[in-house]
Design a protein around this motif. Structure first.
Motif, PDB file in Angstrom:
ATOM      1  N   GLU A  28       0.832  -1.200   0.000  1.00 18.98           N
ATOM      2  CA  GLU A  28       0.000   0.000   0.000  1.00 18.98           C
ATOM      3  C   GLU A  28       0.875   1.261   0.000  1.00 18.98           C
ATOM      4  O   GLU A  28       0.531   2.261  -0.607  1.00 18.98           O
ATOM      5  CB  GLU A  28      -0.924  -0.001   1.214  1.00 18.98           C
ATOM      6  CG  GLU A  28      -2.043  -1.023   1.129  1.00 18.98           C
ATOM      7  CD  GLU A  28      -3.130  -0.626   0.138  1.00 18.98           C
ATOM      8  OE1 GLU A  28      -3.596   0.522   0.170  1.00 18.98           O
ATOM      9  OE2 GLU A  28      -3.507  -1.467  -0.688  1.00 18.98           O
ATOM     10  N   VAL A  60      -4.897   2.655  -9.275  1.00 21.38           N
ATOM     11  CA  VAL A  60      -5.165   2.221  -7.892  1.00 21.38           C
ATOM     12  C   VAL A  60      -5.887   0.871  -7.880  1.00 21.38           C
ATOM     13  O   VAL A  60      -5.486  -0.053  -7.162  1.00 21.38           O
ATOM     14  CB  VAL A  60      -5.994   3.271  -7.113  1.00 21.38           C
ATOM     15  CG1 VAL A  60      -6.483   2.710  -5.769  1.00 21.38           C
ATOM     16  CG2 VAL A  60      -5.172   4.532  -6.858  1.00 21.38           C
ATOM     17  N   GLU A  61      -6.929   0.729  -8.702  1.00 21.53           N
ATOM     18  CA  GLU A  61      -7.694  -0.528  -8.695  1.00 21.53           C
ATOM     19  C   GLU A  61      -6.817  -1.704  -9.148  1.00 21.53           C
ATOM     20  O   GLU A  61      -6.887  -2.789  -8.572  1.00 21.53           O
ATOM     21  CB  GLU A  61      -8.925  -0.431  -9.601  1.00 21.53           C
ATOM     22  CG  GLU A  61      -9.948   0.634  -9.206  1.00 21.53           C
ATOM     23  CD  GLU A  61     -10.572   0.426  -7.826  1.00 21.53           C
ATOM     24  OE1 GLU A  61     -10.621  -0.721  -7.337  1.00 21.53           O
ATOM     25  OE2 GLU A  61     -11.000   1.434  -7.219  1.00 21.53           O
ATOM     26  N   GLN A  64      -4.252  -2.474  -6.367  1.00 20.45           N
ATOM     27  CA  GLN A  64      -4.874  -3.127  -5.204  1.00 20.45           C
ATOM     28  C   GLN A  64      -5.296  -4.560  -5.545  1.00 20.45           C
ATOM     29  O   GLN A  64      -5.279  -5.426  -4.680  1.00 20.45           O
ATOM     30  CB  GLN A  64      -6.020  -2.273  -4.650  1.00 20.45           C
ATOM     31  CG  GLN A  64      -5.442  -1.021  -3.976  1.00 20.45           C
ATOM     32  CD  GLN A  64      -6.434  -0.145  -3.258  1.00 20.45           C
ATOM     33  OE1 GLN A  64      -7.601  -0.075  -3.621  1.00 20.45           O
ATOM     34  NE2 GLN A  64      -5.967   0.559  -2.234  1.00 20.45           N
ATOM     35  N   ILE A  67      -2.136  -6.492  -5.035  1.00 21.01           N
ATOM     36  CA  ILE A  67      -1.883  -6.655  -3.600  1.00 21.01           C
ATOM     37  C   ILE A  67      -2.805  -7.740  -3.013  1.00 21.01           C
ATOM     38  O   ILE A  67      -2.381  -8.565  -2.221  1.00 21.01           O
ATOM     39  CB  ILE A  67      -2.048  -5.301  -2.865  1.00 21.01           C
ATOM     40  CG1 ILE A  67      -0.942  -4.334  -3.315  1.00 21.01           C
ATOM     41  CG2 ILE A  67      -2.009  -5.489  -1.347  1.00 21.01           C
ATOM     42  CD1 ILE A  67      -1.114  -2.902  -2.854  1.00 21.01           C
ATOM     43  N   ARG A  68      -4.057  -7.766  -3.480  1.00 29.18           N
ATOM     44  CA  ARG A  68      -5.016  -8.741  -2.941  1.00 29.18           C
ATOM     45  C   ARG A  68      -4.828 -10.134  -3.507  1.00 29.18           C
ATOM     46  O   ARG A  68      -4.922 -11.127  -2.802  1.00 29.18           O
ATOM     47  CB  ARG A  68      -6.445  -8.305  -3.271  1.00 29.18           C
ATOM     48  CG  ARG A  68      -6.897  -7.141  -2.449  1.00 29.18           C
ATOM     49  CD  ARG A  68      -8.208  -6.614  -3.014  1.00 29.18           C
ATOM     50  NE  ARG A  68      -8.513  -5.329  -2.421  1.00 29.18           N
ATOM     51  CZ  ARG A  68      -9.282  -4.414  -2.991  1.00 29.18           C
ATOM     52  NH1 ARG A  68      -9.818  -4.642  -4.167  1.00 29.18           N
ATOM     53  NH2 ARG A  68      -9.518  -3.285  -2.389  1.00 29.18           N
ATOM     54  N   GLU A  83       1.508  -6.385   3.824  1.00 28.23           N
ATOM     55  CA  GLU A  83       1.173  -7.291   2.744  1.00 28.23           C
ATOM     56  C   GLU A  83       2.006  -6.882   1.549  1.00 28.23           C
ATOM     57  O   GLU A  83       1.877  -5.793   1.021  1.00 28.23           O
ATOM     58  CB  GLU A  83      -0.333  -7.180   2.435  1.00 28.23           C
ATOM     59  CG  GLU A  83      -0.887  -8.401   1.761  1.00 28.23           C
ATOM     60  CD  GLU A  83      -2.414  -8.379   1.693  1.00 28.23           C
ATOM     61  OE1 GLU A  83      -3.012  -7.298   1.767  1.00 28.23           O
ATOM     62  OE2 GLU A  83      -2.992  -9.476   1.537  1.00 28.23           O
TER      63      GLU A  83
END
Lengths: 183, 129
Positions: A28, A60-61, A64, A67-68, A83
């Motif tokens: 993040e 950003v989407e 993320q 990251i997820r 993470e």
């Protein structure tokens, strides 16, 4: 030798209009810093506000999502909520448009579900995407998705052309996933 | 009851809920990975405010310049919850402020305001900065 090698690497990226490209472990914090640099650069170039917002939002989407959902992830509980997820984010310009590419490895068993979602979005026109967004905004969250569905619709909504995506097997359990969005 | 005051961080907005006046302000940007970090405390504060014997009318001022999709989902949940309270008789006004040239934020305001029955949702164009 050394300079020639990295100059070639740099010019290869420059030729593709790349503004920046990040490959490695995303967090993040990294997302925030890259995002700030991206907005700064676009604002200095006097890109209009709406375009800056669209590019930033897709960035950003996509980040993320890496990251997820990246299959190559290091998470620690010692430092809260750390993470780190391996992936790649590239932003560039081509024919007067910005493009954003994200790529990461993912578990093969999740590929079909993602492919179906992306195909659905690719076959929708602007108004259908907008209606689908409004519908999903009102849906209760899905247990396992951490908000992934609405994120993909947001990405498709900001795109100026149909989204492009592809999958490539790495081994029996993982595949390389890549999504390219033009703004 | 204590007021809720959260200062803006790198990826989260400024939040200020004054229980004495019923004014709740959310301003700035919201794109944490987990939107419940931002919206959890707001939901809790709203629930305890609405549980008061006779809560004052709520005025919710939102001036967000950017938020991610999981924050969008949390905002929608908040409006749905407030709409329920409004149906039950609580007076609630939402002011959705956006810069005149910001088509994205205008459209989001329209997305949210659709199908709310009792909540007064006002789209307010501002001069920007």
């Amino acid at each position: 030798m050394l300079a020639a090698r990295y100059q070639a690497f740099k010019s290869m990226m420059d030729e593709q209009g790349i503004i920046f490209s990040f490959s490695g472990y995303l967090s993040e914090g990294v997302l925030y810093s890259l995002g700030e640099a991206l907005r700064h650069k676009m604002t200095l170039e006097e890109t209009d506000v709406t375009t800056v917002k669209k590019v930033f939002s897709v960035f950003v989407e996509q980040s993320q999502n890496i990251i997820r959902y990246s299959a190559d992830k290091v998470s620690g509980s010692a430092e809260q909520g750390v993470e780190l997820s391996s992936g790649m984010v590239t932003i560039g310009r081509e024919d007067g448009h910005f493009y954003i590419v994200c790529a990461n490895s993912m578990r093969s068993e999740q590929v079909d579900r993602l492919r179906t979602r992306l195909e659905t979005l690719r076959n929708m026109d602007k108004d259908e995407i907008k209606a689908y967004y409004r519908e999903q905004l009102r849906e209760a969250p899905e247990d396992s998705s951490r908000g992934g569905t609405i994120g993909l619709i947001e990405i498709a909504r900001r795109a100026s052309a149909p989204i492009e995506f592809d999958f490539q097997p790495i081994d029996s359990e993982t595949e390389f996933f890549c999504l390219r969005v033009s703004i | 009851m204590e007021n809720l005051l959260i200062t803006a961080q790198e990826r989260s907005p400024h939040v200020d809920f004054n229980f004495a006046t019923g004014l709740l302000t959310i301003a700035g940007e919201s794109y944490p990975d987990d939107a419940s970090k931002v919206f959890g405390p707001i939901f809790e504060a709203l629930d305890s405010y609405l549980a008061e014997v006779q809560p004052l009318p709520i005025r919710l001022e939102i001036e967000l310049v950017y938020f991610n999709s999981s924050s969008a989902k949390a905002l929608m949940n908040m409006f749905k919850r407030l709409d329920q309270a409004a149906i039950a008789g609580q007076k609630i006004d939402v002011y959705w402020r956006f810069a005149a040239e910001d088509e994205t934020m205008r459209e989001f305001g329209e997305d949210f305001s659709e199908d709310l029955s009792a909540l007064a949702f006002h789209l307010v164009e501002t001069d920007g900065k």
